[in-house]
Design an enzyme around this catalytic site. Sequence first.
Site, PDB file in Angstrom:
ATOM      1  N   GLY A  39       0.773  -1.206   0.152  1.00 55.64           N
ATOM      2  CA  GLY A  39      -0.176  -0.158   0.079  1.00 55.64           C
ATOM      3  C   GLY A  39       0.738   1.230  -0.082  1.00 55.64           C
ATOM      4  CG  HIS A  74      11.200 -20.836  49.784  1.00 60.16           C
ATOM      5  ND1 HIS A  74      12.233 -20.211  49.426  1.00 60.16           N
ATOM      6  CD2 HIS A  74      11.278 -22.124  50.226  1.00 60.16           C
ATOM      7  CE1 HIS A  74      13.177 -21.250  49.859  1.00 60.16           C
ATOM      8  NE2 HIS A  74      12.593 -22.360  50.210  1.00 60.16           N
TER       9      HIS A  74
END
Length: 462
Positions: free
Chosen positions: A118, A439
């Site tokens: 385009g 943890h």
Amino acid sequence: MANDASTVFDLVILGGGSGGYAAALRASQLGLDVALIEKNKLGGTCLHNGCIPTKALLHAGEVADAAREGAEFGVKSTFDGIDMAGVHKYKDGVISGLYKGLQGLVASRKITYVEGEGRLSSPTSIDVNGQTYTGRHIVLATGSVPRSLPGLTIDGDRIISSDHALVLDRVPKSAIVLGGGVIGVEFASAWKSFGADVTIVEGLPHLVPAEDENSSKLLERAFRKRGIQFSLGSFFQSAEYTADGVRVTLANGKTFEAEVLLVAIGRGPVSQGLGYEEAGVAMDRGFVLVDEYCRTNVPTISAVGDLIPTLQLAHVGFAEGILVAERLAGLSPVPIDYDGVPRVTYCHPEVASVGVSEARAKELYGADQVVTLKYNLAGNGKSKILKTAGEIKLVRVRDGAVVGVHMVGDRIGEQVGEAQLIYNWEALPAEVAQLIHAHPTQNEALGEAHLALAGKPLHSHD
């Protein structure tokens, strides 16, 4: 050019990369009639020549390193070499799956998708394939291509760009990487994992020079341990062919020879010859200039992504596309805080950051008002398990919010999500410190760093 009601839209977008397709999807979702024009493949650089394929190569490199180093973990494994055809099959499979999904998504939103090159023919129209597509508004999203330097010709054989490197049918025995930014260090990392002898040439004083200097130094230390060579602080002067490769000469007289030279000095905007200047769009060095809402100086034209002088990151273009679509649909989107965008370099080890560097914070707030803290990943259980070294560095305003989070370590990019929230929600260290982090995770290192910055360090000490 032909023109009829079928080619008149609320929004016509030139470019189907991250910025263009995001604008198309969001605008369609908000009830606008959209045409999306793309000359290559939907998904643009990120999907086909950038983020996705490079990370696939890096993961293949990670697998190669794991095979070499299995004995360190009590696993009997051997490394027999790299099958580049197999690597490309894996990489292309990832791309293909995402590409098909994106095509289906665009089709499902009833977006008029046009394949073709385009050109902006007026402030409200784009010509493509002998047809004029007219829009109440135009979005320019034509992206970027690899840059080179004056006198340095990329031949696709011995002197290559990142586009060529992504489809290289072999692992080069040796490579010079010109540029120590994100693209350069990622390819250097992948090639080293594949078994190449790699040297990075960077004219600035540090690798990944856009990052906090501490992160740069940590990466340099890690690269030295991996055997990745680098030359800093002297710029490229010339390149010439040798009998079987390339010789690079720097301004300080140093020379380097290798089988291939990868030019990784960044990407330049795709804007030349597309009618932008003729339509009156203000530009600077090929970039389209915009305001904080991605508006150009032409009222009917906006621009997003690598075409404008903001961070060249896929997720930035994506966010800019959404911002434009929402603005055009009558909503009130908030301008992007580019400091608050997460940034990740996916080399081994990874570099991740959000917010401002220590140096920038001192410029903004004054040197006496900036407090920093470094948390070494040696104190983090999951990082020990992964055998990765690195740090998390926090930058805060004295008695105020955290304004920078800078992290180095394997897989540390996965932690940038919480870091982004900390910065963008202007969190105080004490507010982050009270949150419970799982943890053993690397995420917990982010929590520990904030505990220390809040004055109650547990797994760290001076």
